[in-house]
Design an enzyme around this catalytic site. Structure first.
Site, PDB file in Angstrom:
ATOM      1  CG  ASP A  20       6.219  34.413  -7.137  1.00  0.00           C
ATOM      2  OD1 ASP A  20       6.030  34.548  -8.018  1.00  0.00           O
ATOM      3  OD2 ASP A  20       7.125  35.161  -6.226  1.00  0.00           O
ATOM      4  CB  ILE A  21      10.005  30.925  -4.956  1.00  0.00           C
ATOM      5  CG1 ILE A  21       9.601  29.357  -5.188  1.00  0.00           C
ATOM      6  CG2 ILE A  21      11.126  30.948  -4.109  1.00  0.00           C
ATOM      7  CD1 ILE A  21      10.649  28.789  -5.713  1.00  0.00           C
ATOM      8  CG  ASN A  29      17.818  32.891 -10.241  1.00  0.00           C
ATOM      9  OD1 ASN A  29      18.196  31.670 -10.133  1.00  0.00           O
ATOM     10  ND2 ASN A  29      16.744  32.874 -11.103  1.00  0.00           N
ATOM     11  CG  ASP A  40      17.723  26.082 -13.127  1.00  0.00           C
ATOM     12  OD1 ASP A  40      16.732  26.933 -13.070  1.00  0.00           O
ATOM     13  OD2 ASP A  40      18.371  25.848 -13.877  1.00  0.00           O
ATOM     14  CD  GLU A  84       9.859  34.202  -9.710  1.00  0.00           C
ATOM     15  OE1 GLU A  84       9.932  35.335  -9.040  1.00  0.00           O
ATOM     16  OE2 GLU A  84      10.253  33.785 -10.730  1.00  0.00           O
TER      17      GLU A  84
END
Length: 311
Positions: A178-179, A186, A195, A221
């Site tokens: 997971d980022i 965002n 993106d 993500e």
């Protein structure tokens, strides 16, 4: 036995059918004369499959690849290549031939490729089949990043559990990645930047994925990586290399100081596991990595074979 093998190779060498074998690293280990001729391979060469496809793409020979961005096509194709025991598809060659290709993958990762010339089939039938193959590819591919999607990865988790059936000491591991702080990315820079980060992350991780593994995006993500026949300690080393690669990334040209990280949870498959139970334990390990400060790996604490916890 040796005489039989020699005779078999002699038969392959004179056959018009294209025959090749790749090892678990996707390096060509054998190709008969027909295959070498179609893909412009010297007799003593043993190239990696992506290198072979890349050089032929730029030379406009071998397989016809209808893609403006070769690296994007390669990432998408490798996300599915060698992930199932058998698959068959059609492809065009620049010399005008249309071939029916089959790929058979053994448990150790070796792959046998056999292609037959089917140019004589009716053009209408050919178009229908190509459209079908494109539809199948789209149904298994994440549109934004080009890697496998949730549907394809979930099926590979089931394959991993079914193939080993709890009979091996290390049936495999599932990793959930997971980022970190993606919502903040965002919010601060916009969804277009988000993106770009997702695409960069998928590209960097995919470069370090073995052909026998499967990496895909399951939503937002969050990504999943299956590592069949891999002990949890080895899985941790693989993820550490991925962490190091992402930490060095600077994906935004307009913001050269921008970087990002990810967290990961790893769970080793256990006897009686289902795809759902294995995923739940890997996801719980990811949650612990987030709680511990992010930018790190956490191993499932319920794994009886776990010998260490990533800090």
């Amino acid at each position: 036995m040796a005489k039989d093998i020699t005779r078999l190779i002699e038969l392959f060498e004179t056959s018009p059918v294209l025959v090749a074998a790749y090892d678990e690293f996707d390096r060509l280990r054998y190709a008969n004369a027909a295959f070498r001729s179609a893909y412009f391979i010297e007799a003593d060469e043993k190239p990696l499959w992506p290198d072979l496809m890349r050089r032929n793409f730029h030379a406009q020979r071998g397989t016809v690849i209808r893609a403006g961005d070769f690296e994007e096509w390669l990432r998408s194709t490798q996300s599915r290549r060698g992930k199932v025991g058998f698959r068959a598809f059609e492809t065009d060659l620049f010399d005008g031939r249309w071939v029916w290709m089959t790929e058979t993958v053994e448990k150790d990762g070796w792959m046998l490729c056999v292609a037959t010339d089917v140019t004589g089939l009716k053009a209408k039938t050919r178009t229908v089949r190509q459209d079908r193959d494109l539809a199948i590819k789209a149904s298994y591919t994440d549109e934004l990043t080009g890697v496998a999607n949730r549907r394809f990865v979930t099926a590979r988790i089931g394959d991993m559990l079914q193939r080993h059936g709890g009979n091996q000491a290390s049936p495999g591991c599932l990793c959930v990645l997971d980022i970190d702080r993606f919502k903040s990315i965002n919010d601060q820079f916009g969804h277009q930047t988000g993106d770009s980060v997702l695409r960069d992350f998928a590209m960097r991780i995919h470069r370090l994925v073995r052909r026998t593994d499967c990496f895909g995006r399951v939503g937002g993500e969050e990504f999943v990586l299956t590592l069949p026949a891999t002990p949890i300690e080895q899985a941790k080393l693989i993820l550490e290399r991925m962490l190091a690669s992402v930490r060095k990334s600077r994906p935004l040209q307009e913001r050269p100081d921008f970087g990002y990280t990810f967290s990961a949870g790893i769970a080793g498959a256990q006897s009686g596991d289902t795809a759902l139970s294995l995923y739940a334990r890997a996801d719980r390990a990811l949650y612990m990595a987030k709680l511990a400060g992010r930018d790190r790996i956490h191993l499932d604490e319920s794994d009886p074979n776990r010998s260490a916890i990533a800090g």
